[in-house]
Design a protein around this motif. Structure first.
Motif, short mmCIF file in Angstrom:
data_model
loop_
_atom_site.label_atom_id
_atom_site.label_comp_id
_atom_site.label_asym_id
_atom_site.label_seq_id
_atom_site.Cartn_x
_atom_site.Cartn_y
_atom_site.Cartn_z
N ALA A 1 -2.74 -2.27 3.47
CA ALA A 1 -2.79 -2.96 4.86
C ALA A 1 -2.71 -1.84 5.94
O ALA A 1 -2.20 -0.82 5.59
CB ALA A 1 -1.74 -3.81 4.75
N PRO A 2 -3.07 -2.31 6.99
CA PRO A 2 -3.05 -1.33 8.31
C PRO A 2 -1.40 -0.58 8.36
O PRO A 2 -0.63 -1.75 8.46
CB PRO A 2 -3.43 -2.28 9.42
N GLY A 3 -1.25 0.49 8.28
CA GLY A 3 0.01 0.94 8.82
C GLY A 3 0.80 1.05 7.31
O GLY A 3 2.21 1.57 7.57
N GLU A 4 0.26 0.83 6.41
CA GLU A 4 1.36 0.73 5.05
C GLU A 4 0.70 1.71 4.00
O GLU A 4 -0.66 2.10 4.05
CB GLU A 4 1.26 -0.72 4.56
N GLY A 5 1.36 1.95 3.11
CA GLY A 5 0.85 2.66 1.84
C GLY A 5 0.11 1.86 0.93
O GLY A 5 0.00 0.57 0.94
N ARG A 6 -0.54 2.42 -0.12
CA ARG A 6 -1.40 1.73 -1.17
C ARG A 6 -0.70 1.17 -2.03
O ARG A 6 0.39 1.61 -2.77
CB ARG A 6 -2.44 2.41 -1.89
N THR A 7 -0.82 -0.29 -2.55
CA THR A 7 0.14 -1.06 -3.20
C THR A 7 -0.57 -1.51 -4.45
O THR A 7 -1.91 -2.10 -4.26
CB THR A 7 0.87 -2.13 -2.55
N PHE A 8 -0.02 -1.76 -5.48
CA PHE A 8 -0.62 -2.21 -6.76
C PHE A 8 -0.93 -3.73 -6.50
O PHE A 8 -0.01 -4.45 -6.01
CB PHE A 8 0.33 -2.11 -8.07
N VAL A 9 -2.20 -4.44 -7.14
CA VAL A 9 -2.37 -5.78 -7.07
C VAL A 9 -2.82 -5.97 -8.40
O VAL A 9 -2.07 -7.26 -8.70
CB VAL A 9 -3.88 -5.82 -6.19
N ALA A 10 -3.62 -5.68 -9.19
CA ALA A 10 -3.72 -5.98 -10.48
C ALA A 10 -4.41 -5.22 -11.38
O ALA A 10 -4.96 -3.97 -10.94
CB ALA A 10 -4.70 -7.22 -10.55
N THR A 11 -4.25 -5.17 -12.81
CA THR A 11 -4.94 -4.27 -13.57
C THR A 11 -5.43 -4.96 -14.92
O THR A 11 -4.85 -5.87 -15.11
CB THR A 11 -4.01 -3.13 -13.88
#
Length: 121
Positions: free
Chosen positions: A40-50
């Motif tokens: 998201a804007p201004g945030e780090g990359r985060t896990f969603v699904a695998t």
């Protein structure tokens, strides 16, 4: 070297649905776990699904459980992320990733380019 191409991002209204696709160039795609991350804007990359190479196991971050479904079609070298009941907080650039090991952390070996998902309220 696995090359991943993510697609399907778009602008959608809250409550709507989108399906993201991730296609790979590697003929041994079924031996890779594939995941989705978002930023998201201004945030780090985060896990969603695998999802594992054979379609199992699958893991989701809590905020998308019951709304998102990850699946794959190894005959097409493709993984999908079906996103339903979208919320404005799902707005992000979505990245598909691949690794020989099923992970929920950011240590995936291969990253594709992102696809933008924007959810309007």
């Amino acid at each position: 070297q696995v090359q991943l191409v993510a697609s399907g991002g778009s602008l959608v209204q809250a409550g709507g649905s989108l399906r993201l696709s991730c296609t790979a160039s590697d003929g041994t795609f079924s031996s890779y776990a594939v995941g989705w991350f978002r930023q998201a804007p201004g945030e780090g990359r985060t896990f969603v699904a695998t999802i594992g190479g054979s379609g199992y196991p699958t893991y989701y971050t809590n905020s998308v459980k019951g709304r998102f479904t990850v699946s794959r079609d190894n005959a097409k070298n493709a993984v999908y992320l079906q996103m339903n009941s979208l919320k404005p907080e799902d707005t992000a650039v979505y990245y598909c990733v691949a690794d020989r090991v099923v992970r929920t952390s950011r240590e995936f070996d291969y990253w594709g380019q992102g696809t933008q998902v924007t959810v309007s309220s």
